[in-house]
Design a protein around this motif. Sequence first.
Motif, PDB file in Angstrom:
ATOM      1  N   VAL A  57      45.700  48.998  38.987  1.00 24.92           N
ATOM      2  CA  VAL A  57      46.176  47.778  39.643  1.00 24.92           C
ATOM      3  C   VAL A  57      47.554  47.497  39.066  1.00 24.92           C
ATOM      4  N   TYR A  58      48.541  47.411  39.918  1.00 23.44           N
ATOM      5  CA  TYR A  58      49.924  47.283  39.453  1.00 23.44           C
ATOM      6  C   TYR A  58      50.084  46.086  38.528  1.00 23.44           C
ATOM      7  N   GLY A  59      50.527  46.369  37.321  1.00 24.51           N
ATOM      8  CA  GLY A  59      50.825  45.308  36.364  1.00 24.51           C
ATOM      9  C   GLY A  59      49.621  44.624  35.760  1.00 24.51           C
ATOM     10  N   ASN A  60      48.406  45.173  35.962  1.00 25.44           N
ATOM     11  CA  ASN A  60      47.211  44.471  35.475  1.00 25.44           C
ATOM     12  C   ASN A  60      46.093  45.477  35.178  1.00 25.44           C
ATOM     13  N   GLN A  61      46.238  46.183  34.052  1.00 27.21           N
ATOM     14  CA  GLN A  61      45.238  47.175  33.668  1.00 27.21           C
ATOM     15  C   GLN A  61      43.879  46.526  33.400  1.00 27.21           C
ATOM     16  N   GLU A  62      43.890  45.322  32.865  1.00 26.24           N
ATOM     17  CA  GLU A  62      42.635  44.621  32.578  1.00 26.24           C
ATOM     18  C   GLU A  62      41.845  44.380  33.854  1.00 26.24           C
ATOM     19  N   ARG A  63      42.521  43.954  34.925  1.00 24.13           N
ATOM     20  CA  ARG A  63      41.824  43.720  36.183  1.00 24.13           C
ATOM     21  C   ARG A  63      41.298  45.024  36.773  1.00 24.13           C
ATOM     22  N   PHE A  64      42.049  46.101  36.618  1.00 23.96           N
ATOM     23  CA  PHE A  64      41.620  47.411  37.087  1.00 23.96           C
ATOM     24  C   PHE A  64      40.300  47.811  36.427  1.00 23.96           C
ATOM     25  N   GLU A  65      40.235  47.676  35.123  1.00 20.34           N
ATOM     26  CA  GLU A  65      39.027  48.080  34.405  1.00 20.34           C
ATOM     27  C   GLU A  65      37.850  47.154  34.705  1.00 20.34           C
TER      28      GLU A  65
END
Length: 558
Positions: free
Chosen positions: A386-394
């Motif tokens: 997720v662009y600019g948001n690795q935490e949200r991706f995981e």
Amino acid sequence: MCLICSVVCSRGQHTVLKAMNPLFPNGLILINVSFREGNSPDHHQNITYNQLLRSVCRCANALKLLGVKKGDRVAIYLPMIPELVYTMLACARIGAVHSIVVSNFTDLIELNMCSTDGVYRGDKLINLKKIASEALERCKERYVPVCCSLLSEEPLFTSNECEPEWMDSEDPLFILYTSGSTGKPKGVLHTVTGYMLYTSLTFKYVFDYHHDDVYWCTADIGWITGHSYITYGPLANGATSVLFEGVPVYPHVGRLWEIIEKYGVSKFYTAPTAIRLLMKYGREPLQRYDLSSLRVLGTVGEPINPEAWLWYYEVVGQQRCLVIDTFWQTETVKHLQLSKPNKNKVTCPFFGVQPAVLNEHGEELEGEAEGYLVFRKPWPGIMRGVYGNQERFESTYFRKFPGFYVTGDGCRRDKDGYYWITGRIDDMLNVSGHLLSTAEVEAALTEHPSVAEAAVVSRPHAVKGECLYCFVTLKDHKEFNRTLMEELKRKVREKIGPIATPDFIQNAPGLPKTRSGKIMRRVLRQIARNEKDLGDLSTLADPKVVEVLFSQRCEAAA
């Protein structure tokens, strides 16, 4: 012919696949023609691959004159015109990361933007440049924009040759924001080689494309289906295809069928939303046109209800066309696919897809089962973040069930090992301890001959915990009254059982949808509960629909 050019090169101790951008190396000449069909039937043109290459190179050179370079993000806010495709591929050719804007792009930083003055969609004029300028002004403190009008003079006087950038396999190709049907849009990041490889493969094998076919996908390019099956997939196969700028009912309700006859379309890909819209007008508009060229019919975007599926197969396909009901996501590219008349039954996964069914505790279920649809392993075409948001991706895709990719959808696997998509997990209801799928209730409602479309959400109930609140859109000239409500309740009881009987049935002249055609059920839940704080509505296609639904909401049970 596959136009993805790649070479394996050595980098240290690693072997890295590198890809040349875009899909068309210099000197390539194909006789295949793509057809541009404008908003008005009088506006149309043919575009060869050689013309496409020259236009892409001119646009790429214009972007470079503006200072755009490899790795820069370029937002493109354009209608469904050839220049949109030129600009996408121009970005790919010079290594820039494109982001097609349908609404929300406030998370893009150091943004370069291409737009145009305006466009007619149907009989409605949309002032794109004004909208873009206002958005840039609101966000000017967050990034430094370089805004240009695509139809300005820059591309006209640049060279029609542009050497492509060489890209690492894992370099970003584009960022695409999901529709936001369940929350704030996410910037899904796809990379060069994996994405191009899998759009090429899925286009070729899912639709059984051959070089004498004429292919048409009705999606907006601002949606992942348009990226994959209007631009990259068809072009990677040298396909002859149709690019449609207009809407299905302008200037008449037979516009889609007219286009199929006009170009001899053999492979047709559209959304259940469009099918249900055109069902309202009956068979007569189709009977004016010759649809004998059709061979494969595809659907995408949401589970198709049985009545719409049967109408598509029997009326549009005249009971001779294969129906491909594809399930995939902005994040995944690859498909689970339906390949024979069987409602929402998905017969087989695409190459490399390994689905599994889990229960709430993350335990894998064997045999006949219903639960969470997950995937065991990744594949080259899956999102990279997720662009600019690795935490949200995981947290969104991997944390709920470690070791699996979580689709967010529920499914049922039958005794034959086939998968039935039951809808978003967020759209499940718990009525008196019974878990119900909204998709099943909606399918029962739309079997009624007066109903064109239905959406079902939950509403708190003092005794049951949750109850069903149903929105129904009627076909033309049908009346919403007490008799109809009783017939609809009876239909649901017969198809599912007494526990699923709706408590509330509201007349809905229109439903809140994203521009990609997905129903925003989270908005409907808030309407059902009379909650006026609707949150992020940046992807809502027509905000007036919400006002109408609030004004007509049900206070008492049906």
